[in-house]
Structures are given as C-alpha cells and as structure tokens.
Design a protein around this motif. Structure first.
Motif, PDB file in Angstrom:
ATOM      1  N   ASN A  41      -0.990  68.192 -55.484  1.00  0.00           N
ATOM      2  CA  ASN A  41      -1.571  67.497 -56.635  1.00  0.00           C
ATOM      3  C   ASN A  41      -1.540  65.998 -56.414  1.00  0.00           C
ATOM      4  N   ALA A  42      -2.564  65.321 -56.915  1.00  0.00           N
ATOM      5  CA  ALA A  42      -2.585  63.860 -56.911  1.00  0.00           C
ATOM      6  C   ALA A  42      -3.210  63.377 -58.211  1.00  0.00           C
ATOM      7  N   LEU A  43      -2.566  62.404 -58.851  1.00  0.00           N
ATOM      8  CA  LEU A  43      -3.057  61.834 -60.102  1.00  0.00           C
ATOM      9  C   LEU A  43      -2.986  60.323 -60.015  1.00  0.00           C
ATOM     10  N   GLY A  44      -4.058  59.662 -60.385  1.00  0.00           N
ATOM     11  CA  GLY A  44      -4.074  58.204 -60.478  1.00  0.00           C
ATOM     12  C   GLY A  44      -4.751  57.792 -61.762  1.00  0.00           C
ATOM     13  N   GLY A  45      -4.235  56.755 -62.408  1.00  0.00           N
ATOM     14  CA  GLY A  45      -4.816  56.316 -63.660  1.00  0.00           C
ATOM     15  C   GLY A  45      -4.621  54.826 -63.889  1.00  0.00           C
ATOM     16  N   ILE A  46      -5.551  54.234 -64.628  1.00  0.00           N
ATOM     17  CA  ILE A  46      -5.463  52.828 -64.972  1.00  0.00           C
ATOM     18  C   ILE A  46      -5.842  52.675 -66.445  1.00  0.00           C
ATOM     19  N   THR A  47      -5.136  51.806 -67.147  1.00  0.00           N
ATOM     20  CA  THR A  47      -5.346  51.607 -68.580  1.00  0.00           C
ATOM     21  C   THR A  47      -5.447  50.117 -68.876  1.00  0.00           C
ATOM     22  N   TYR A  48      -6.428  49.758 -69.681  1.00  0.00           N
ATOM     23  CA  TYR A  48      -6.584  48.377 -70.136  1.00  0.00           C
ATOM     24  C   TYR A  48      -6.506  48.380 -71.661  1.00  0.00           C
ATOM     25  N   LYS A  49      -5.648  47.531 -72.201  1.00  0.00           N
ATOM     26  CA  LYS A  49      -5.389  47.555 -73.622  1.00  0.00           C
ATOM     27  C   LYS A  49      -5.481  46.157 -74.216  1.00  0.00           C
ATOM     28  N   THR A  50      -6.145  46.066 -75.371  1.00  0.00           N
ATOM     29  CA  THR A  50      -6.194  44.834 -76.143  1.00  0.00           C
ATOM     30  C   THR A  50      -5.560  45.102 -77.501  1.00  0.00           C
ATOM     31  N   GLY A  51      -5.633  44.135 -78.374  1.00  0.00           N
ATOM     32  CA  GLY A  51      -5.049  44.319 -79.693  1.00  0.00           C
ATOM     33  C   GLY A  51      -5.755  45.355 -80.545  1.00  0.00           C
ATOM     34  N   HIS A  52      -7.038  45.626 -80.236  1.00  0.00           N
ATOM     35  CA  HIS A  52      -7.809  46.545 -81.067  1.00  0.00           C
ATOM     36  C   HIS A  52      -8.455  47.679 -80.279  1.00  0.00           C
ATOM     37  N   SER A  53      -8.311  47.696 -78.955  1.00  0.00           N
ATOM     38  CA  SER A  53      -8.976  48.707 -78.139  1.00  0.00           C
ATOM     39  C   SER A  53      -8.081  49.132 -76.974  1.00  0.00           C
ATOM     40  N   LYS A  54      -8.384  50.308 -76.461  1.00  0.00           N
ATOM     41  CA  LYS A  54      -7.663  50.821 -75.311  1.00  0.00           C
ATOM     42  C   LYS A  54      -8.633  51.643 -74.467  1.00  0.00           C
ATOM     43  N   TYR A  55      -8.690  51.330 -73.160  1.00  0.00           N
ATOM     44  CA  TYR A  55      -9.568  52.027 -72.234  1.00  0.00           C
ATOM     45  C   TYR A  55      -8.709  52.675 -71.153  1.00  0.00           C
ATOM     46  N   LYS A  56      -9.031  53.919 -70.839  1.00  0.00           N
ATOM     47  CA  LYS A  56      -8.226  54.649 -69.863  1.00  0.00           C
ATOM     48  C   LYS A  56      -9.139  55.405 -68.912  1.00  0.00           C
ATOM     49  N   PHE A  57      -8.781  55.342 -67.617  1.00  0.00           N
ATOM     50  CA  PHE A  57      -9.477  56.124 -66.610  1.00  0.00           C
ATOM     51  C   PHE A  57      -8.448  56.863 -65.775  1.00  0.00           C
ATOM     52  N   ASN A  58      -8.605  58.183 -65.667  1.00  0.00           N
ATOM     53  CA  ASN A  58      -7.711  59.030 -64.862  1.00  0.00           C
ATOM     54  C   ASN A  58      -8.529  59.812 -63.850  1.00  0.00           C
ATOM     55  N   LEU A  59      -7.965  59.982 -62.672  1.00  0.00           N
ATOM     56  CA  LEU A  59      -8.570  60.826 -61.644  1.00  0.00           C
ATOM     57  C   LEU A  59      -7.502  61.810 -61.176  1.00  0.00           C
ATOM     58  N   LEU A  60      -7.802  63.100 -61.301  1.00  0.00           N
ATOM     59  CA  LEU A  60      -6.856  64.162 -60.964  1.00  0.00           C
ATOM     60  C   LEU A  60      -7.469  65.078 -59.918  1.00  0.00           C
ATOM     61  N   HIS A  61      -6.694  65.392 -58.878  1.00  0.00           N
ATOM     62  CA  HIS A  61      -7.146  66.351 -57.865  1.00  0.00           C
ATOM     63  C   HIS A  61      -6.027  67.352 -57.595  1.00  0.00           C
ATOM     64  N   ILE A  62      -6.379  68.628 -57.598  1.00  0.00           N
ATOM     65  CA  ILE A  62      -5.423  69.711 -57.342  1.00  0.00           C
ATOM     66  C   ILE A  62      -6.003  70.620 -56.267  1.00  0.00           C
ATOM     67  N   ARG A  63      -5.179  70.943 -55.280  1.00  0.00           N
ATOM     68  CA  ARG A  63      -5.564  71.889 -54.226  1.00  0.00           C
ATOM     69  C   ARG A  63      -4.536  73.006 -54.180  1.00  0.00           C
TER      70      ARG A  63
END
Length: 809
Positions: free
Chosen positions: A391-413
């Motif tokens: 398994n491999a998981l990577g994610g990045i999150t950007y957060k402000t006072g009123h918003s939150k953005y998240k991107f995740n990439l997951l791979h399973i073999r």
C-alpha cells in the motif's frame, strides 16, 4: 491451536526540532450536545495576554514556551471553559473542548487535561451525538489492540463479522447488502464475485477511524441494508511526525512448514507484480493449428506455455510486515493559512497452509423412501496460500480560515498465489475419481485519486462541501491451472471430457464520482437544512481466455502435474503423439462482457430539535439508476450492445428520532427504505467457470433490484470517557431478494434469482467498561464485549417450491 509471536515491533516518533523548546497546543472545539464544531471561539492564554480563535472547522493552534498556562475558551451563547495545561520538552498537546450551551449565569468550568489525544473518546462522542445509529473504531483502538488491517479491526464492532478474513458482513447480511466507502465516496470491489472490497487490503496505519452506519440517512447512498462501512484516511498532524513499525507473526501450522505447497512463479511475486511469467505467452488472436494439420507451429506454441502444472512442497517463512508514516504541517502566512502533507507505505506477506480441507456436495436419492442424503461430489486435499499486500498513500492539504482543500492519492497492490493438490470423487451419473493439481495467481490493484473542498460562510452559517473521486481497479486471474488426472485401477489418465485447463481472467473497472453537499444552519443552531447532489459512472470490462491441454497417443501417466508439458511429452508432427494446446476462448463468447452503471442522485434533509430532549431528522433521497450491458451468449443467438437492462427512478425516505433520556443516554428510533442492486456479473448472460470447485456461474439478465424496509430501535448510555452500553433491535423486510439458485438438471451450474420476499430481525448488545472502578491502577485496562442474535426467513420462489414438493420425503 494458534500461537502469535511478535518478533519485532518498533514504533517511534522522530522530529527535527529547533534548539529552543517551543510547544504546540492544538485542538478542536465542539458543541457538547450536537458534537458540531464551533467556529470563531476565542482562545486566550490568560497569563500571556495572547491568543487566537477557532476556524470554520472548530480547530485552533498556539505555540507556547515551556510552562504552565490557563487557556480560556469563550463564545457567545456558551458557558466559558478554562483549561489548565503544563507543556515542556517540545511537546504537541491536542485538546478536545466541549462547550455547554448557556441557559443561565454559570461559573466558568475549569478542567485539568492530559497531554494525549483520546481518539476513542472522540469516536464515542460522535456515536452519542450522531443523527443516526453509528458504531466505530478509532486509530487509538487500532494501536491498543495491535490491529494491522481493517478486516481484523472491524470485527470488534458489534454486529460486524468478516468472512474468509476479507469480506464484511453487517447484521448477518453479506456483501450484497453491505457497502464500503472511502472518505464517504464509492470505491469499486476487486473481486468479480463480490459487491464489496476486500477489507484486508487496507492497513490501519493509513486510517483515522472506521465508522459503520447502520441506519440510513438521506446523505448516504441508498444501496445498502446491513451497513455502510466508511474508511476515513488520516489528516495531517500539527507538526512533523514519523512512525516506523516492523512486525512478524508465527503460526506453528501455517509457518516454517516443510510441506507448504507452492510453485516457482515469477521473480517479482514478493512485490505483487507480474514480471511476465503469468502473461498469456501468445497473441490471443493467434490461430492454433490442430493435430491433424501436422503443423510444427502447434509444437512451438505448446512449448511457449509454462510447463509448471503441479504444486511442490517447500518450507515457507514467518509472516512479516512493515509500515512507514510521515506527516507535517507548515504555516504559509500569518493569516491562518497552512499547508500539510502525509505519506505512508505499508507491506505485508502472509502464509496459510490448509491440510485435509474438504468440500462435499450432496444429493437426494431418486427413491422417495430413502431419507439419507447421498454424496454427489467430495473434494479433499491440501492448499497453500501466499498473500502479499503493498500500500502507498500520499496526501496534501491546504487550509485557510474559511476553506480547506485536500488531495489524496492511494494505491494498493495484492498478489495471491494458490497451490493445491486435491482428490475428487464424483458420484453422479457414474463413479469417477480424479487427482487434481491446482495452481493460480491472482493480482489485484486499485488506484484512487480524491480531491475535496470545504467552504464555510460563517456569517450566513452556510457550508459547502464538494468531493471528486476517480478510481481505477483491476483483478487479474493469471494462468489458473487445473490438471485433473482420472484414477482408475491405480492408473492415471486424462479424461477426454475433463481436460487440463489454463485460464486467464481480466476484470478492469473505472469509477468516477462527483458529490456536492450544502448545509444551512438555521437561526436556532440546533436546526439545520441539508441538500446535495451526486453523480457516479462505473465502467467494467470482463474477459476470460480459456486454453485446454489435449492428449494424443498417450494413455497413462504417473499423476505428476509437471510431467504433462515436459518436453518429451509434447506433441510433434514426427511422433504425432503427446500433449498440445487447444484454444477454447473462440467458442465461448459469453466469457466476454462490458457493463456500465450510471447513478444520478439528489437529496434533502432537515434536522429539527422538537423539544429540549427530542430531535428528529427527516430525509428524502432520489436516485436515477441505469445499468447497460454488452455481450452475447455461447450460441450467439442473444446479443446485447450497450442495451439498458435496469432503469429505475426511486425515492428513498428516512426518518430518525433521538430522545435524550439523560445527558448521557439516548433512545433512538428510525425507519428507512433502501435497495440492493444486482452486480455487473449477476445482471448479465455471462457463464463463468471456477476450476477449483468445477462449478459454473450463469448470469441472469432479468434480475430486478431488491427493495428493503428497515426499522431500528436502540438504547445507549455513555459514562466516563470510554464507557458505554448499547442495546439495539432491528427489523428488515426484503422484496425480491437476490439469492443463488441451482439448476435441477445441472447441479454444477448456479444462477442468481429474485426469490419472493424475506425478513431479517435481531438484537445487538455492546458493553465497554474501564476497569479503574476496581482499582485506580487498572485505569489503562478495559472490558469490551458485544453480542448479536439474528434470525432470517425467506420465502421460496415457485420453481424451488415445486422442486421441493417433487422430491419431498
């Protein structure tokens, strides 16, 4: 007897810190009654006359030097809370603050806190304040119990069981009625015979918690009955964090076994990657000559196929695993904007050895005066299984006072190697005994890209959440080898009607899901209105390529699987005897199909607090579901070309009541209508042969969806931080349930059918108790138990009822 021995378990945190000792205090502030996060709460450090405020998710963060402090939490309409903390040595302290609504003038609440985040407490608080019946496990529970994958973890939830160590059953209902979602988004299964994904593929190291929703609310997908299992992946930490764990386990029957069955396989099997060893060695469209053509090309083609057909005993090793996790957070401006990331890689290899496994099929005697069942087929033997998961998981999150953005990439073999030798006794039209060598390699993989955003307008009390998910999945049964030798008078031969088989099965699926949810908090913050939209598209391709090994001029063998394609036994034009390859794929087009599912949904939901103790949630979900199918039957007389086989527009109402008997106990009532739809394979005309069981699945293009009426009642009581008691009852009525049925004229063939109606009802009991009431020294020990009693009834369909009458004794 099973003995589990931990060879090495190492878990540590590594941080790259500055020389000056600063400490991070972070946390979330919730409404104590509703469990909703509270934004714009003032967080002040009274000793330093500094502070901050919570953002739209109720989170806050402070950086303080070593020392003892008082933190004061204030917001309009709530009782102020004061927390006393002591921090030193570059610590990160996580606080969970629950604020009571102010009804009259009250003194401040002062509480001493620990320096540890109690996620188990958080999950129990979520259960207590949820609008539906929810059970769950936290990441803290995973660590405390040493649970490495979700399949072993989820069994600790009341009413949940796991079949074959992989597939989740909720309230006694199988994978057809249980749905798995990742971060509240659909993910495809990796088994053409199942409607849900294998839970053992997910390591607990990548998850914050696992939640099982047992009652339906309008914001959830309607195609579940037993429960929805939501896997929630980790969020970024407050500061840099690294964890490495290495472990091993030993079972005296399964591991370090000199008689473990296996075969050579490929060089990259340990990474669940096919290096080409298991690929079809010729072009699938290449014409294979017949023996009567006396073409040497037949010899060349036969030699290209891997000659390894028999399992060999070989000593295996211990089970072993490792996992590495890293996460961090950075401030990118002085206006509360931050950037965080997580990454995780996990690896596991397990061995299983099954000795003297047995599978029996029985039949009734044609004489109605004979009551004893007769053996129709018996299969006994040994099976070795090597299972690798990466398994491999990577994610990045950007957060402000009123918003939150998240991107995740997951791979399973996942790579699974099966090796077995079985004795098969048939007692149907005649008495025949076979010795069958069975080899199989299955490769599964799933890649999920997930993008989401949360936007909050604090002034208008309006929140928007959107999610987009794309998933590519595949399951590849590569070179499944079944080599049956007929045994007669101690001599082995190849039966003309049961020739050795080489099978390649390919399933590829693409899933796209887009979802938007909108939430408006009304003037009274206890009342809310929600509505949302969802669109999903699934596209699956399925194909089977079948080759057989023919025999000419050789009548007896030694029964060794590897002798069949030995060079001296391969057919040549000069000898005109030996083994050769036959392409059977061109004759069975029912093995190939394409299918699509389209679902467009909309919902609305209203949450009202009717009295101080009674709240209700009323919801209505609309789903437009279509399934399209492309394929043809074996005789080519029935063809489908992207034809619609299911087209339904349905409404799914739901109502949930929660009555607060006390501050720590609830009585819940709920009703909902849900559905269970046929899988791709079931709503088809495909014919799929299983070489291990010698059974053939035949699709049913005329299947209808099942509709279910659900009713639930639950009493629950919470005390201390991790104590709880819950007693639940449920009833479900199924219209047109889908079950597998056998053909009277061909008992080795089975097909799905709608079978009248059915009922399921039962009771669930769960009790968790900390043992510190016996002695303060036992505060780290807990007693957990759960019990489920479930009864099911099904009305037989007319054909089965008539069949039972005809064979009644």
């Amino acid at each position: 007897m099973k003995i589990k021995l931990t060879i090495l378990a190492l878990s540590f945190f590594i941080g790259l810190f500055a020389h000056n000792s600063t400490n991070i205090i972070t946390g979330k502030v919730f409404d104590a009654k509703t469990n909703e996060p509270l934004p714009l709460v003032s967080v002040s450090v009274t000793d330093l006359k500094t502070g901050t405020s919570t953002d739209f998710e109720g989170t806050f963060m402070l950086t303080l030097p070593d020392g003892s402090y008082q933190l004061e939490f204030k917001t309009l309409g709530y009782v102020p809370v004061v927390k006393e903390i002591t921090v030193k040595d570059h610590k990160t302290v996580f606080l969970t603050i629950r604020m009571e609504e102010a009804k009259q003038e009250l003194d401040e609440v002062v509480i001493n806190v620990s320096h540890r985040k109690n996620t188990e407490t958080s999950v129990l608080s979520l259960q207590k304040n949820a609008i539906a019946i929810v059970d769950g496990l936290s990441s803290q529970a995973f660590r405390n119990s040493g649970l490495s994958n979700v399949a072993t973890a989820v069994k600790k939830i009341v009413g949940v069981s796991v079949k074959n160590g992989k597939y989740v059953y909720v309230r006694g209902l199988g994978d057809r009625y249980t749905k798995t979602i990742l971060n509240k988004m659909d993910i495809p299964g990796l088994d053409p015979d199942r409607n849900t994904i294998q839970m053992d593929l997910f390591p607990t190291a990548i998850l914050d918690n696992v939640l099982v929703y047992k009652t339906f609310t309008a914001d959830l997908p309607a195609d579940f009955t037993g429960g929805v299992v939501n896997l929630v992946t980790k969020d970024f930490p407050a500061r840099k964090e690294q964890t490495l764990s290495i472990g091993s386990s030993y079972n005296p029957i399964m591991n370090v076994n000199q008689n473990f069955l296996t075969y050579q396989g490929g060089r990259l099997d340990f990474l669940a990657i096919d290096d080409g060893t298991y690929s079809i060695p010729i072009d699938i469209n290449e014409k294979i000559p017949y023996t009567f053509e006396h073409d040497s090309k037949l010899t060349e083609i036969t030699k290209k196929f891997n000659p390894e057909l028999g399992a060999i005993p070989q000593q295996n090793f211990l089970n072993y695993n490792f996992s590495y996790y890293i996460g961090n957070r950075f401030d990118v401006s002085d206006k509360g904007k931050s950037l965080g990331y997580i990454a995780n890689i996990s690896y596991r290899t397990d061995y299983k050895m099954y000795d003297n496994i047995q599978q029996n099929n029985y039949k009734k005697n044609s004489d109605k005066d004979v009551y004893d069942l007769e053996m129709a087929k018996q299969q006994t033997g040994n099976l070795g299984v090597t299972n690798v998961i990466l398994n491999a998981l990577g994610g990045i999150t950007y957060k402000t006072g009123h918003s939150k953005y998240k991107f995740n990439l997951l791979h399973i073999r996942n790579g699974e190697k099966n090796s077995g030798v079985f004795n098969q006794d048939y007692n149907e039209s005649d008495f025949v005994t076979f010795k069958n060598h069975y080899l199989a390699y299955t490769q599964r993989q799933i890649t999920n890209a997930f993008l989401s955003g949360i936007h909050s307008n604090l002034e208008k009390k309006f929140k928007t959440t959107w999610q987009i998910s794309a998933t590519k999945s595949g399951i590849y049964d590569k070179d499944v080898r079944s080599t049956p030798y007929q045994l007669d008078n101690n001599q082995y031969s190849i039966a003309p009607n049961n020739q050795p088989k080489r099978i390649w099965r390919y399933l590829g699926e693409m899933d796209y899901v887009a979802k938007a949810d909108f939430e408006k908090t009304l003037k009274d913050h206890h009342n809310k209105w929600q509505f949302g939209l969802l669109s999903s598209f699934k596209d699956r391709d399925y194909s089977i390529y079948l080759y057989q090994i023919g025999i000419k001029g050789i009548s007896t063998f030694e029964g060794n699987g590897n002798e069949l394609l030995a060079e001296q036994n391969i057919w040549t034009p000069q000898t005109d005897r030996g083994s050769y390859i036959i392409n059977q794929s061109v004759y069975n087009l029912s093995n190939l199909y394409n299918a699509k599912q389209i679902n467009a949904s909309a919902y609305t939901s209203a949450q009202y607090k009717l009295t101080d103790k009674l709240k209700t949630v009323l919801g209505l979900r609309l789903e437009k579901f279509m399934m399209l199918y492309t394929g043809q039957n074996t005789t080519r007389t029935l063809k489908f070309d992207n034809d619609i086989v299911i087209d339904k527009l349905d409404l799914f109402p739901s109502v949930n009541f929660t009555y607060s008997l006390t501050d720590d106990s609830n009585l819940r009532l709920s009703y909902a209508r849900t559905t269970a739809r046929p899988s791709f394979k079931e709503a088809s005309i495909a014919e799929i042969f299983d070489p291990l069981s010698n059974m053939t699945f035949i699709g049913n293009i005329h299947l209808k969806p099942t509709y279910i009426q659900n009713a639930d009642i639950r009493f629950e009581s919470y005390s201390d931080k991790t104590d709880m008691f819950a007693l639940s009852g449920f009833y479900k009525y199924f219209k047109d349930p889908i079950e597998l049925a056998f053909y009277q004229a061909a008992p080795s063939n089975f097909t799905p059918k709608n079978l009248g109606n059915a009922q399921v009802y039962g009771l669930e009991l769960e009790w968790r108790k900390n043992l510190q009431f016996i002695s303060p020294s036992l505060k780290h020990f807990k007693f957990n138990t759960n019990l489920s009693v479930i009864q099911s009834k099904m009305m037989m369909y007319d054909e089965e009822y008539q069949l039972r009458l005809n064979t009644a004794r």
